[in-house]
Design a protein around this motif. Structure first.
Motif, PDB file in Angstrom:
ATOM      1  N   ALA A 180      -2.252  -5.962   4.287  1.00 34.01           N
ATOM      2  CA  ALA A 180      -3.226  -5.336   5.187  1.00 34.01           C
ATOM      3  C   ALA A 180      -3.061  -5.869   6.608  1.00 34.01           C
ATOM      4  O   ALA A 180      -3.094  -5.105   7.586  1.00 34.01           O
ATOM      5  N   LEU A 181      -2.873  -7.184   6.740  1.00 35.96           N
ATOM      6  CA  LEU A 181      -2.669  -7.762   8.067  1.00 35.96           C
ATOM      7  C   LEU A 181      -1.301  -7.394   8.627  1.00 35.96           C
ATOM      8  O   LEU A 181      -1.155  -7.144   9.827  1.00 35.96           O
ATOM      9  N   ALA A 182      -0.276  -7.337   7.765  1.00 32.73           N
ATOM     10  CA  ALA A 182       1.052  -6.936   8.223  1.00 32.73           C
ATOM     11  C   ALA A 182       1.056  -5.490   8.687  1.00 32.73           C
ATOM     12  O   ALA A 182       1.729  -5.135   9.662  1.00 32.73           O
ATOM     13  N   ALA A 183       0.302  -4.620   7.999  1.00 29.73           N
ATOM     14  CA  ALA A 183       0.211  -3.220   8.406  1.00 29.73           C
ATOM     15  C   ALA A 183      -0.427  -3.104   9.785  1.00 29.73           C
ATOM     16  O   ALA A 183       0.008  -2.298  10.621  1.00 29.73           O
ATOM     17  N   ALA A 184      -1.465  -3.915  10.043  1.00 27.20           N
ATOM     18  CA  ALA A 184      -2.105  -3.889  11.354  1.00 27.20           C
ATOM     19  C   ALA A 184      -1.128  -4.346  12.439  1.00 27.20           C
ATOM     20  O   ALA A 184      -1.038  -3.736  13.511  1.00 27.20           O
ATOM     21  N   GLU A 185      -0.393  -5.420  12.172  1.00 31.39           N
ATOM     22  CA  GLU A 185       0.577  -5.912  13.146  1.00 31.39           C
ATOM     23  C   GLU A 185       1.705  -4.919  13.375  1.00 31.39           C
ATOM     24  O   GLU A 185       2.236  -4.799  14.481  1.00 31.39           O
ATOM     25  N   ASP A 186       2.067  -4.192  12.326  1.00 34.98           N
ATOM     26  CA  ASP A 186       3.213  -3.288  12.399  1.00 34.98           C
ATOM     27  C   ASP A 186       2.876  -1.964  13.083  1.00 34.98           C
ATOM     28  O   ASP A 186       3.735  -1.382  13.756  1.00 34.98           O
ATOM     29  N   THR A 187       1.648  -1.477  12.922  1.00 34.31           N
ATOM     30  CA  THR A 187       1.330  -0.125  13.378  1.00 34.31           C
ATOM     31  C   THR A 187       0.412  -0.064  14.592  1.00 34.31           C
ATOM     32  O   THR A 187       0.398   0.948  15.290  1.00 34.31           O
ATOM     33  N   ALA A 188      -0.365  -1.102  14.864  1.00 39.36           N
ATOM     34  CA  ALA A 188      -1.265  -1.064  16.018  1.00 39.36           C
ATOM     35  C   ALA A 188      -0.457  -0.961  17.306  1.00 39.36           C
ATOM     36  O   ALA A 188       0.399  -1.803  17.585  1.00 39.36           O
ATOM     37  N   GLY A 189      -0.697   0.065  18.086  1.00 41.17           N
ATOM     38  CA  GLY A 189       0.016   0.266  19.342  1.00 41.17           C
ATOM     39  C   GLY A 189       1.407   0.832  19.194  1.00 41.17           C
ATOM     40  O   GLY A 189       2.064   1.112  20.201  1.00 41.17           O
ATOM     41  N   ARG A 190       1.871   1.015  17.967  1.00 43.09           N
ATOM     42  CA  ARG A 190       3.240   1.467  17.747  1.00 43.09           C
ATOM     43  C   ARG A 190       3.467   2.861  18.324  1.00 43.09           C
ATOM     44  O   ARG A 190       4.543   3.149  18.870  1.00 43.09           O
ATOM     45  N   ALA A 191       2.470   3.737  18.209  1.00 45.00           N
ATOM     46  CA  ALA A 191       2.628   5.106  18.710  1.00 45.00           C
ATOM     47  C   ALA A 191       2.832   5.137  20.225  1.00 45.00           C
ATOM     48  O   ALA A 191       3.373   6.116  20.756  1.00 45.00           O
ATOM     49  N   PHE A 192       2.418   4.088  20.912  1.00 47.49           N
ATOM     50  CA  PHE A 192       2.558   4.024  22.369  1.00 47.49           C
ATOM     51  C   PHE A 192       3.721   3.140  22.799  1.00 47.49           C
ATOM     52  O   PHE A 192       3.893   2.885  23.993  1.00 47.49           O
ATOM     53  N   GLY A 193       4.500   2.631  21.828  1.00 47.20           N
ATOM     54  CA  GLY A 193       5.678   1.840  22.137  1.00 47.20           C
ATOM     55  C   GLY A 193       5.469   0.334  22.123  1.00 47.20           C
ATOM     56  O   GLY A 193       6.387  -0.408  22.477  1.00 47.20           O
ATOM     57  N   TYR A 194       4.290  -0.130  21.703  1.00 49.40           N
ATOM     58  CA  TYR A 194       3.999  -1.568  21.758  1.00 49.40           C
ATOM     59  C   TYR A 194       4.316  -2.257  20.428  1.00 49.40           C
ATOM     60  O   TYR A 194       4.165  -1.670  19.359  1.00 49.40           O
ATOM     61  N   ASP A 195       4.738  -3.492  20.537  1.00 52.77           N
ATOM     62  CA  ASP A 195       4.845  -4.395  19.405  1.00 52.77           C
ATOM     63  C   ASP A 195       3.590  -5.259  19.431  1.00 52.77           C
ATOM     64  O   ASP A 195       3.429  -6.115  20.308  1.00 52.77           O
ATOM     65  N   ALA A 196       2.684  -5.015  18.493  1.00 51.10           N
ATOM     66  CA  ALA A 196       1.383  -5.668  18.548  1.00 51.10           C
ATOM     67  C   ALA A 196       1.477  -7.190  18.496  1.00 51.10           C
ATOM     68  O   ALA A 196       0.632  -7.886  19.067  1.00 51.10           O
ATOM     69  N   VAL A 197       2.497  -7.716  17.837  1.00 52.08           N
ATOM     70  CA  VAL A 197       2.611  -9.167  17.695  1.00 52.08           C
ATOM     71  C   VAL A 197       2.718  -9.847  19.059  1.00 52.08           C
ATOM     72  O   VAL A 197       2.108 -10.889  19.303  1.00 52.08           O
ATOM     73  N   VAL A 198       3.482  -9.260  19.977  1.00 53.61           N
ATOM     74  CA  VAL A 198       3.661  -9.879  21.292  1.00 53.61           C
ATOM     75  C   VAL A 198       2.717  -9.291  22.337  1.00 53.61           C
ATOM     76  O   VAL A 198       2.406  -9.953  23.338  1.00 53.61           O
ATOM     77  N   ALA A 199       2.251  -8.069  22.139  1.00 52.03           N
ATOM     78  CA  ALA A 199       1.382  -7.440  23.132  1.00 52.03           C
ATOM     79  C   ALA A 199      -0.074  -7.851  22.965  1.00 52.03           C
ATOM     80  O   ALA A 199      -0.808  -7.923  23.963  1.00 52.03           O
ATOM     81  N   TRP A 200      -0.499  -8.130  21.738  1.00 51.02           N
ATOM     82  CA  TRP A 200      -1.909  -8.416  21.510  1.00 51.02           C
ATOM     83  C   TRP A 200      -2.424  -9.645  22.268  1.00 51.02           C
ATOM     84  O   TRP A 200      -3.522  -9.588  22.837  1.00 51.02           O
ATOM     85  N   PRO A 201      -1.714 -10.774  22.328  1.00 45.91           N
ATOM     86  CA  PRO A 201      -2.241 -11.907  23.099  1.00 45.91           C
ATOM     87  C   PRO A 201      -2.472 -11.578  24.572  1.00 45.91           C
ATOM     88  O   PRO A 201      -3.287 -12.228  25.229  1.00 45.91           O
ATOM     89  N   ARG A 202      -1.779 -10.588  25.106  1.00 43.93           N
ATOM     90  CA  ARG A 202      -1.941 -10.193  26.506  1.00 43.93           C
ATOM     91  C   ARG A 202      -2.997  -9.104  26.674  1.00 43.93           C
ATOM     92  O   ARG A 202      -3.605  -9.002  27.723  1.00 43.93           O
ATOM     93  N   LEU A 203      -3.196  -8.311  25.630  1.00 42.59           N
ATOM     94  CA  LEU A 203      -4.204  -7.258  25.696  1.00 42.59           C
ATOM     95  C   LEU A 203      -5.604  -7.795  25.434  1.00 42.59           C
ATOM     96  O   LEU A 203      -6.576  -7.335  26.052  1.00 42.59           O
ATOM     97  N   TYR A 204      -5.724  -8.768  24.551  1.00 48.71           N
ATOM     98  CA  TYR A 204      -7.041  -9.249  24.139  1.00 48.71           C
ATOM     99  C   TYR A 204      -7.916  -9.710  25.309  1.00 48.71           C
ATOM    100  O   TYR A 204      -9.102  -9.366  25.371  1.00 48.71           O
ATOM    101  N   PRO A 205      -7.393 -10.492  26.268  1.00 51.81           N
ATOM    102  CA  PRO A 205      -8.265 -10.910  27.377  1.00 51.81           C
ATOM    103  C   PRO A 205      -8.778  -9.756  28.223  1.00 51.81           C
ATOM    104  O   PRO A 205      -9.736  -9.942  28.999  1.00 51.81           O
ATOM    105  N   LEU A 206      -8.186  -8.576  28.122  1.00 54.61           N
ATOM    106  CA  LEU A 206      -8.567  -7.435  28.947  1.00 54.61           C
ATOM    107  C   LEU A 206      -9.506  -6.474  28.240  1.00 54.61           C
ATOM    108  O   LEU A 206      -9.894  -5.456  28.820  1.00 54.61           O
ATOM    109  N   LEU A 207      -9.876  -6.784  27.002  1.00 54.75           N
ATOM    110  CA  LEU A 207     -10.741  -5.882  26.255  1.00 54.75           C
ATOM    111  C   LEU A 207     -12.124  -5.817  26.877  1.00 54.75           C
ATOM    112  O   LEU A 207     -12.626  -6.797  27.433  1.00 54.75           O
TER     113      LEU A 207
END
Length: 344
Positions: A180-207
């Motif tokens: 379940a966690l791997a699916a979230a890491e693999d698919t979140a942001g994927r449709a827009f070209g993002y790799d959630a593993v590396v993009a999430w630490p940079r996106l989180y402070p901007l939420l």
């Protein structure tokens, strides 16, 4: 002093909601259960007096605790919770299936792959062709094969497949929580070209405040359930030792084991909800990330995916941005009078 006062950890020790839910509450439950057995007469090194446990005596002991004893209990539980806090990630990884193959990781992973294949079969629409020549109106397709119900069932199965498993088999993990966690890491942001593993630490402070509250709440639920599962499983082992010479009272060790099983199941459901919140965060705030990076928001989905891939390659592998890339932000005076990076 009442024992329920121990449910309130010292405020000076940073007892926020996350600390209480993830750290303090599981530790308190484990300590109280073991103490209850001890007060009832369970001793691992000797049989209980009278041949059985006396929970009336245990309750009397609990309600008769003095102020100093409750304070020591609170401080002890809090200290253990604080010491275990750095191990939270390791506990989650344990439930994700980060064990050696000799302990069953390979077998468990193969089992999860078979389950994934079963979901993939449910998500497939049955083949209804090839059709004979002639007018489409003359074709006969049973409703049970490709009717609206079959399409709906396949769609629901496909949605569950994407929520529960990563897209590629080599990313499948040995447990349902890990997948379940791997699916979230693999698919979140994927449709827009993002790799959630590396993009999430940079996106989180901007939420935004509301989105961050939802993400934090669901992450805390995952971590709280995971901590409860691991803590109660360890409590069952301690209870087995304490109850070793109590005869059939040894069955009480099943209580923390059942709680651990329920917590594991709850952690999976919480992880699915957490994955949904990651998707929402990318949907709503990915443009804020581009603006913070001094990048113009593209008006073309293909360009957006290309731009996101450039940044993710930089963050993941250190690949420099291509020479054609241009920042769009205007320099603004920094806090010390120099030039800083402004907003577009």
């Amino acid at each position: 002093m009442k024992l329920d006062a121990a449910l309130q950890p010292p405020a000076a020790l940073g007892a926020g909601r996350r600390f209480f839910l993830v750290g303090y509450l599981p530790t308190y439950a484990a300590v109280f259960f073991v103490l209850l057995l001890f007060w009832a007469g369970a001793r691992g090194w000797a049989a209980p007096v009278g041949g059985g446990l006396r929970f009336g005596r245990a309750w009397a002991t609990a309600t008769a605790l003095g102020v100093g004893e409750v304070v020591l209990l609170v401080l002890g539980v809090t200290l253990v919770a604080v010491l275990l806090a750095p191990l939270q990630t390791a506990m989650v990884r344990l439930l994700e299936g980060a064990w050696p193959e000799r302990l069953g990781a390979k077998w468990a992973r193969e089992r999860q792959i078979r389950r994934k294949k079963a979901w993939e079969q449910r998500a497939e629409l049955p083949s209804v062709g090839p059709f004979p020549p002639g007018s489409p109106r003359a074709w006969t397709v049973p409703d049970s094969v490709a009717g609206p119900d079959a399409v709906q069932r396949a769609g629901v199965a496909g949605a569950e497949l994407r929520r529960r498993y990563p897209l590629l088999d080599h990313l499948v993990r040995p447990t349902a929580l890990g997948n379940a966690l791997a699916a979230a890491e693999d698919t979140a942001g994927r449709a827009f070209g993002y790799d959630a593993v590396v993009a999430w630490p940079r996106l989180y402070p901007l939420l935004g405040e509301q989105t961050r509250a939802v993400v934090d709440d669901r992450r805390d639920t995952v971590d709280g359930a995971a901590r409860m599962a691991v803590t109660t499983a360890a409590t069952a082992l301690v209870a087995a030792v304490v109850l070793a010479r109590t005869g059939w009272w040894l069955a009480l060790e099943l209580v923390p084991l059942v709680v651990s099983w329920v917590a594991c199941r709850g952690a999976v459901q919480a992880a699915l909800a957490y994955g949904e919140s990651l998707h929402v965060a990318f949907d709503l705030h990915r443009f804020a990330l581009l603006q913070a990076l001094g990048t113009k928001v593209p008006d073309d989905p293909a360009k957006e995916r290309e731009l996101a891939a450039w940044w993710c390659d930089l963050w993941r592998q250190g690949v420099p941005l291509p020479p054609a890339f241009r920042y769009t932000a205007e320099p603004t005076p920094g806090p010390t009078g120099g030039q800083g990076q402004g907003q577009p």
